[in-house]
Design a protein around this motif. Sequence first.
Motif, mmCIF file in Angstrom:
data_model
loop_
_atom_site.group_PDB
_atom_site.id
_atom_site.type_symbol
_atom_site.label_atom_id
_atom_site.label_comp_id
_atom_site.label_asym_id
_atom_site.label_seq_id
_atom_site.Cartn_x
_atom_site.Cartn_y
_atom_site.Cartn_z
ATOM 1 N N LYS B 58 -33.998 -71.463 -4.108
ATOM 2 C CA LYS B 58 -34.705 -70.419 -3.354
ATOM 3 C C LYS B 58 -35.955 -69.942 -4.094
ATOM 4 C CE LYS B 58 -31.143 -67.711 -3.755
ATOM 5 N NZ LYS B 58 -30.144 -68.443 -4.527
ATOM 6 N N SER B 59 -35.765 -69.636 -5.354
ATOM 7 C CA SER B 59 -36.927 -69.142 -6.124
ATOM 8 C C SER B 59 -37.985 -70.219 -6.245
ATOM 9 C CB SER B 59 -36.500 -68.712 -7.528
ATOM 10 O OG SER B 59 -35.526 -67.722 -7.459
ATOM 11 N N THR B 60 -37.533 -71.445 -6.385
ATOM 12 C CA THR B 60 -38.482 -72.547 -6.510
ATOM 13 C C THR B 60 -39.354 -72.655 -5.267
ATOM 14 O OG1 THR B 60 -36.903 -73.695 -7.911
ATOM 15 C CG2 THR B 60 -38.691 -75.003 -7.021
ATOM 16 N N MET B 186 -40.859 -61.757 -2.410
ATOM 17 C CA MET B 186 -39.988 -60.898 -3.212
ATOM 18 C C MET B 186 -38.784 -61.708 -3.654
ATOM 19 S SD MET B 186 -39.941 -57.482 -0.903
ATOM 20 C CE MET B 186 -41.434 -56.708 -0.317
ATOM 21 N N ASP B 187 -38.662 -61.890 -4.967
ATOM 22 C CA ASP B 187 -37.554 -62.676 -5.491
ATOM 23 C C ASP B 187 -36.455 -61.731 -5.981
ATOM 24 O OD1 ASP B 187 -35.881 -64.543 -6.523
ATOM 25 O OD2 ASP B 187 -37.393 -65.568 -7.718
ATOM 26 N N GLU B 188 -35.442 -61.545 -5.181
ATOM 27 C CA GLU B 188 -34.348 -60.616 -5.488
ATOM 28 C C GLU B 188 -34.886 -59.297 -6.033
ATOM 29 O OE1 GLU B 188 -30.954 -62.326 -7.465
ATOM 30 O OE2 GLU B 188 -31.766 -64.334 -7.201
ATOM 31 N N PRO B 189 -35.687 -58.594 -5.223
ATOM 32 C CA PRO B 189 -36.373 -57.413 -5.744
ATOM 33 C C PRO B 189 -35.426 -56.252 -6.056
ATOM 34 C CG PRO B 189 -36.660 -57.555 -3.381
ATOM 35 C CD PRO B 189 -35.974 -58.826 -3.807
HETATM 36 MG MG MG Z 1 -33.845 -67.305 -8.194
#
Ligand code: MG
Lengths: 317, 266
Positions: B58-60, B186-189
């Motif tokens: 996901k982050s990638t 937003m990455d797991e904000p």
């Molecule tokens: Mg991640």
Amino acid sequence: MKPSSLSHSVSEKIIETFIHLSAAVSIVGLVLIFIFIGKESLPVFTSPEIRREASLSKIFLPQSPEPGEEKVFRWQPVSVVPKYSLLPLVVGTLKATAVALLFAIPLALAAALFTSEFAPSWLREWVKPVIELLAGIPSVVMGFFALIVMATYVQELFGLDFRLNAISAGIALGLAVVPVVYTMAEDALSAVPQSYREGSIALGATPWQTAWRVVLPAAFPGIFAACILGLGRAIGETMIVLMASGNAAVSSWSPTDPFRSLSATIAAEMGEVVRGSTHYHVLFFIGVLLFLFTFFINYLGQLFVERLRQKLSGTDK
Amino acid sequence: MAATSVHQGNPPAALETPKIAVQDLNLWYGSFHALKNVRVDVLPRKITAFIGPSGCGKSTVLRTFNRMNDLIKGVRVTGKVLIDDHNIYEEDTDLIRLRKRVGMVFQRPNPFPISVFENVAYGPRIHGETRRRRLEELVEKSLRATALWDDLKDRLSTPALGLSPEQQQRLCLSRLLAVEPDVLLMDEPCSALDPIATARIEELAVELSKDFTIVIVTHNMQQAARISHVTAFFLLGELLECGETSQIFTNPKNEKTEQYITGRFG
Ligand SMILES: [Mg+2]
Ligand SMILES: Nc1ncnc2c1ncn2[C@@H]1O[C@H](COP(=O)(O)OP(=O)(O)OP(=O)(O)O)[C@@H](O)[C@H]1O
């Protein structure tokens, strides 16, 4: 399980005691050194005979060499009428230190910023140890190099009257200061969290903007501490200035004149001085001055660094 | 594993042109194939949630949208990421402009160790804004947009690291808004925040989605269900299913999606 855990806790105890002892020994040693130096310098304040030649006012205020002559600052401890003004030595030390820092700090910080922010990792793995190796060069070697090689080039480059002067000595001194400042500044920069860099790059900043506006300010307390450490090293360094300064105790602020530093004076004269003479006690008084100088610089530096850290992390007040 | 990935169609509102269109995106970390033929559309002024178990990429994916992956050594990308119909992996892409348009907030709030004001003014400054008046306007506007202004208007010169985690995360959002982006990643904000702060940040995200295209990565299924319009489910580097959030959560087409959202793995 029992016996092994027992021996474990015993060895733990031994190690702990050993560490405490070593810390105590070094602190006691330091205190004893200071007491010794202090005691030997005391006659400058207490002994009437010595005060006749070298009272505080004689040490710090201008004196007439002969009655009626113009008042001057002069360090001539072995002339017929000995003169003990420390001002030429203080000026010499400050002059050389200033040149050294002007040379070393920009160089060391630029190198640190380069290695931590811009250099590819293979280059960093080369540059860092090489600069740190510079710290391992004995200062007598550095002094020799400054005296024999560098002084000539510096004199030609700037077209100076004197071969040995505060510029060449200061630069040599700076070479000794560079690794001190570099190592600590590089550590401070590398310790800046990667998340700051990411945050900045993600806003569209260039690596240069990120280094200059985010990483550098974030590392500022550590960088400042590095500079203070470098300052302490420059003031205390003896061998390089002893060899490369020309050793003339003239009170001139010009960096192109030869000079003599506080530390070099002790090193050069302590060996021949008559024990218990005025000259002997004044040399110890110089030692006390150097000690207090470095102590206060470090203390104020630390105070300031602590305040800065708190300010940056928002924990002040 | 199957050689071809399964794509469960585009979100239903496909009539709208997507803000971001990902086409056959593959990404390798060295020899590790982290993203496999990912296709996903992100609709403008909607919240799109990326869900999936840890390590699924996901982050990638998120970091390909502003090309933050470029900072990692050994990353190789094929395929297209179209933002406003321009492939940002084209060579002529201006990364500075891209990152100005596509902003990002991170898992841990990362305000700079400088004052509140300077944090928010940082973006405009690096993009060349020097007029004090304009900077002040931007700071106020950006802090208002994240509901920080009333709390902080008298403390603009205090260090940002002294704020609470929630305020710090809001500040990071303000810092982004100040460069006037149109996409917010937003990455797991909320992963560093308590439940109350999380709820308030969610509210803020919904509010911001009126003006911005938002992509949010989350491990929190309720969060995705509460705030997103579209949900994309990733597994092992592949997009398994993407659709309207209500459909994904009530009537998933893929068996793995169902297992994941009902908490049977992940
Ligand atoms: Mg991640
Ligand atoms: N810098 C990197 N170098 C090598 N492999 C990486 C790197 N970053 C991520 N990976 C790998 O790529 C895969 C996807 O990582 P990614 O961080 O995108 O997962 P994620 O879905 O965001 O996980 P999480 O929910 O834990 O944040 C993981 O297997 C991870 O180990």
